[in-house]
Scaffold this motif. Sequence first.
Motif, PDB file in Angstrom:
ATOM      1  N   MET A 143      16.975 -14.851 -20.325  1.00  0.00           N
ATOM      2  CA  MET A 143      15.651 -14.400 -20.762  1.00  0.00           C
ATOM      3  C   MET A 143      15.732 -13.649 -22.083  1.00  0.00           C
ATOM      4  O   MET A 143      14.872 -13.804 -22.951  1.00  0.00           O
ATOM      5  CB  MET A 143      15.014 -13.498 -19.686  1.00  0.00           C
ATOM      6  CG  MET A 143      14.700 -14.187 -18.376  1.00  0.00           C
ATOM      7  SD  MET A 143      13.473 -15.513 -18.530  1.00  0.00           S
ATOM      8  CE  MET A 143      14.507 -16.955 -18.305  1.00  0.00           C
ATOM      9  N   ILE A 144      16.779 -12.844 -22.243  1.00  0.00           N
ATOM     10  CA  ILE A 144      16.919 -12.034 -23.453  1.00  0.00           C
ATOM     11  C   ILE A 144      17.002 -12.911 -24.702  1.00  0.00           C
ATOM     12  O   ILE A 144      16.446 -12.561 -25.740  1.00  0.00           O
ATOM     13  CB  ILE A 144      18.141 -11.103 -23.337  1.00  0.00           C
ATOM     14  CG1 ILE A 144      17.824  -9.966 -22.355  1.00  0.00           C
ATOM     15  CG2 ILE A 144      18.548 -10.539 -24.687  1.00  0.00           C
ATOM     16  CD1 ILE A 144      19.003  -9.070 -22.042  1.00  0.00           C
ATOM     17  N   VAL A 145      17.677 -14.035 -24.611  1.00  0.00           N
ATOM     18  CA  VAL A 145      17.848 -14.873 -25.801  1.00  0.00           C
ATOM     19  C   VAL A 145      16.599 -15.684 -26.147  1.00  0.00           C
ATOM     20  O   VAL A 145      16.540 -16.296 -27.213  1.00  0.00           O
ATOM     21  CB  VAL A 145      19.074 -15.812 -25.684  1.00  0.00           C
ATOM     22  CG1 VAL A 145      20.346 -15.001 -25.564  1.00  0.00           C
ATOM     23  CG2 VAL A 145      18.929 -16.780 -24.532  1.00  0.00           C
ATOM     24  N   MET A 146      15.596 -15.664 -25.285  1.00  0.00           N
ATOM     25  CA  MET A 146      14.337 -16.353 -25.596  1.00  0.00           C
ATOM     26  C   MET A 146      13.492 -15.464 -26.504  1.00  0.00           C
ATOM     27  O   MET A 146      13.169 -14.331 -26.144  1.00  0.00           O
ATOM     28  CB  MET A 146      13.581 -16.694 -24.318  1.00  0.00           C
ATOM     29  CG  MET A 146      14.307 -17.699 -23.456  1.00  0.00           C
ATOM     30  SD  MET A 146      13.424 -18.067 -21.943  1.00  0.00           S
ATOM     31  CE  MET A 146      11.994 -18.919 -22.583  1.00  0.00           C
ATOM     32  N   GLU A 147      13.165 -15.981 -27.653  1.00  0.00           N
ATOM     33  CA  GLU A 147      12.479 -15.205 -28.681  1.00  0.00           C
ATOM     34  C   GLU A 147      11.149 -14.609 -28.223  1.00  0.00           C
ATOM     35  O   GLU A 147      10.791 -13.511 -28.624  1.00  0.00           O
ATOM     36  CB  GLU A 147      12.240 -16.109 -29.895  1.00  0.00           C
ATOM     37  CG  GLU A 147      12.245 -15.382 -31.198  1.00  0.00           C
ATOM     38  CD  GLU A 147      12.221 -16.368 -32.348  1.00  0.00           C
ATOM     39  OE1 GLU A 147      11.155 -16.485 -32.971  1.00  0.00           O
ATOM     40  OE2 GLU A 147      13.253 -17.010 -32.590  1.00  0.00           O
ATOM     41  N   ASP A 148      10.411 -15.305 -27.387  1.00  0.00           N
ATOM     42  CA  ASP A 148       9.066 -14.862 -27.009  1.00  0.00           C
ATOM     43  C   ASP A 148       9.032 -14.001 -25.750  1.00  0.00           C
ATOM     44  O   ASP A 148       7.966 -13.615 -25.290  1.00  0.00           O
ATOM     45  CB  ASP A 148       8.146 -16.068 -26.839  1.00  0.00           C
ATOM     46  CG  ASP A 148       7.912 -16.785 -28.163  1.00  0.00           C
ATOM     47  OD1 ASP A 148       7.840 -16.101 -29.201  1.00  0.00           O
ATOM     48  OD2 ASP A 148       7.822 -18.024 -28.161  1.00  0.00           O
ATOM     49  N   VAL A 149      10.194 -13.686 -25.167  1.00  0.00           N
ATOM     50  CA  VAL A 149      10.249 -12.781 -24.016  1.00  0.00           C
ATOM     51  C   VAL A 149      10.421 -11.361 -24.545  1.00  0.00           C
ATOM     52  O   VAL A 149      11.378 -11.043 -25.227  1.00  0.00           O
ATOM     53  CB  VAL A 149      11.407 -13.155 -23.057  1.00  0.00           C
ATOM     54  CG1 VAL A 149      11.585 -12.076 -22.002  1.00  0.00           C
ATOM     55  CG2 VAL A 149      11.141 -14.499 -22.409  1.00  0.00           C
ATOM     56  N   ASN A 150       9.440 -10.502 -24.229  1.00  0.00           N
ATOM     57  CA  ASN A 150       9.459  -9.127 -24.710  1.00  0.00           C
ATOM     58  C   ASN A 150       9.897  -8.124 -23.655  1.00  0.00           C
ATOM     59  O   ASN A 150      10.306  -7.012 -23.985  1.00  0.00           O
ATOM     60  CB  ASN A 150       8.077  -8.725 -25.232  1.00  0.00           C
ATOM     61  CG  ASN A 150       7.663  -9.589 -26.397  1.00  0.00           C
ATOM     62  OD1 ASN A 150       8.445  -9.836 -27.296  1.00  0.00           O
ATOM     63  ND2 ASN A 150       6.438 -10.080 -26.367  1.00  0.00           N
ATOM     64  N   SER A 151       9.786  -8.490 -22.390  1.00  0.00           N
ATOM     65  CA  SER A 151      10.167  -7.588 -21.311  1.00  0.00           C
ATOM     66  C   SER A 151      10.467  -8.419 -20.072  1.00  0.00           C
ATOM     67  O   SER A 151       9.941  -9.513 -19.903  1.00  0.00           O
ATOM     68  CB  SER A 151       9.049  -6.597 -21.035  1.00  0.00           C
ATOM     69  OG  SER A 151       9.491  -5.597 -20.151  1.00  0.00           O
ATOM     70  N   ILE A 152      11.313  -7.875 -19.211  1.00  0.00           N
ATOM     71  CA  ILE A 152      11.641  -8.513 -17.936  1.00  0.00           C
ATOM     72  C   ILE A 152      11.278  -7.521 -16.838  1.00  0.00           C
ATOM     73  O   ILE A 152      11.785  -6.402 -16.818  1.00  0.00           O
ATOM     74  CB  ILE A 152      13.134  -8.873 -17.863  1.00  0.00           C
ATOM     75  CG1 ILE A 152      13.537  -9.758 -19.046  1.00  0.00           C
ATOM     76  CG2 ILE A 152      13.445  -9.564 -16.540  1.00  0.00           C
ATOM     77  CD1 ILE A 152      15.035  -9.949 -19.193  1.00  0.00           C
ATOM     78  N   TYR A 153      10.391  -7.910 -15.934  1.00  0.00           N
ATOM     79  CA  TYR A 153       9.891  -7.004 -14.904  1.00  0.00           C
ATOM     80  C   TYR A 153      10.604  -7.162 -13.564  1.00  0.00           C
ATOM     81  O   TYR A 153      10.897  -6.183 -12.906  1.00  0.00           O
ATOM     82  CB  TYR A 153       8.391  -7.199 -14.700  1.00  0.00           C
ATOM     83  CG  TYR A 153       7.596  -6.940 -15.956  1.00  0.00           C
ATOM     84  CD1 TYR A 153       7.465  -5.643 -16.455  1.00  0.00           C
ATOM     85  CD2 TYR A 153       7.004  -7.970 -16.658  1.00  0.00           C
ATOM     86  CE1 TYR A 153       6.743  -5.392 -17.610  1.00  0.00           C
ATOM     87  CE2 TYR A 153       6.282  -7.733 -17.814  1.00  0.00           C
ATOM     88  CZ  TYR A 153       6.155  -6.447 -18.291  1.00  0.00           C
ATOM     89  OH  TYR A 153       5.460  -6.213 -19.435  1.00  0.00           O
ATOM     90  N   SER A 154      10.827  -8.405 -13.157  1.00  0.00           N
ATOM     91  CA  SER A 154      11.463  -8.623 -11.862  1.00  0.00           C
ATOM     92  C   SER A 154      12.050 -10.022 -11.803  1.00  0.00           C
ATOM     93  O   SER A 154      11.778 -10.866 -12.665  1.00  0.00           O
ATOM     94  CB  SER A 154      10.460  -8.432 -10.718  1.00  0.00           C
ATOM     95  OG  SER A 154       9.442  -9.409 -10.792  1.00  0.00           O
ATOM     96  N   ALA A 155      12.848 -10.232 -10.777  1.00  0.00           N
ATOM     97  CA  ALA A 155      13.458 -11.546 -10.563  1.00  0.00           C
ATOM     98  C   ALA A 155      13.660 -11.740  -9.076  1.00  0.00           C
ATOM     99  O   ALA A 155      13.789 -10.778  -8.318  1.00  0.00           O
ATOM    100  CB  ALA A 155      14.791 -11.635 -11.293  1.00  0.00           C
ATOM    101  N   ILE A 156      13.684 -12.994  -8.676  1.00  0.00           N
ATOM    102  CA  ILE A 156      14.038 -13.333  -7.312  1.00  0.00           C
ATOM    103  C   ILE A 156      14.976 -14.532  -7.368  1.00  0.00           C
ATOM    104  O   ILE A 156      14.742 -15.479  -8.127  1.00  0.00           O
ATOM    105  CB  ILE A 156      12.802 -13.625  -6.431  1.00  0.00           C
ATOM    106  CG1 ILE A 156      13.216 -13.886  -4.988  1.00  0.00           C
ATOM    107  CG2 ILE A 156      11.977 -14.752  -6.977  1.00  0.00           C
ATOM    108  CD1 ILE A 156      12.088 -13.877  -3.995  1.00  0.00           C
ATOM    109  N   CYS A 157      16.050 -14.432  -6.612  1.00  0.00           N
ATOM    110  CA  CYS A 157      16.969 -15.554  -6.487  1.00  0.00           C
ATOM    111  C   CYS A 157      16.407 -16.449  -5.383  1.00  0.00           C
ATOM    112  O   CYS A 157      16.349 -16.035  -4.216  1.00  0.00           O
ATOM    113  CB  CYS A 157      18.378 -15.081  -6.151  1.00  0.00           C
ATOM    114  SG  CYS A 157      19.537 -16.455  -5.955  1.00  0.00           S
ATOM    115  N   LEU A 158      15.979 -17.635  -5.738  1.00  0.00           N
ATOM    116  CA  LEU A 158      15.333 -18.515  -4.766  1.00  0.00           C
ATOM    117  C   LEU A 158      16.314 -19.028  -3.715  1.00  0.00           C
ATOM    118  O   LEU A 158      15.903 -19.381  -2.609  1.00  0.00           O
ATOM    119  CB  LEU A 158      14.654 -19.676  -5.486  1.00  0.00           C
ATOM    120  CG  LEU A 158      13.551 -19.264  -6.468  1.00  0.00           C
ATOM    121  CD1 LEU A 158      12.966 -20.483  -7.160  1.00  0.00           C
ATOM    122  CD2 LEU A 158      12.459 -18.487  -5.753  1.00  0.00           C
ATOM    123  N   ASP A 159      17.590 -19.046  -4.036  1.00  0.00           N
ATOM    124  CA  ASP A 159      18.591 -19.544  -3.097  1.00  0.00           C
ATOM    125  C   ASP A 159      18.945 -18.518  -2.014  1.00  0.00           C
ATOM    126  O   ASP A 159      19.264 -18.888  -0.888  1.00  0.00           O
ATOM    127  CB  ASP A 159      19.868 -19.946  -3.844  1.00  0.00           C
ATOM    128  CG  ASP A 159      19.589 -21.040  -4.863  1.00  0.00           C
ATOM    129  OD1 ASP A 159      19.228 -22.159  -4.440  1.00  0.00           O
ATOM    130  OD2 ASP A 159      19.715 -20.776  -6.067  1.00  0.00           O
TER     131      ASP A 159
END
Length: 77
Positions: free
Chosen positions: A33-49
């Motif tokens: 996500m960090i390397v994506m230019e248009d991502v400004n913040s990361i709020y949460s994540a879920i591992c679907l597996d």
Amino acid sequence: MKIYEYDMLVEFNNKKQELKTFASSIEGAIDNMIVMEDVNSIYSAICLDTGEQFNFGDDLTDIVSLSRYFIERDSNV
């Protein structure tokens, strides 16, 4: 090495959106996500597996900005 599927809640183009990524760990998913230019913040994540959830709040906003700074700086060398 197992690759996991993650749903990431991020600020993308100034809107909260879910993006999907694949990585061997949560750290790899965050890095994707960090390397994506248009991502400004990361709020949460879920591992679907595994169902494991990660909540970051605004804690990763500064990390995204700092990483972006280093990427831009290094590309100008």
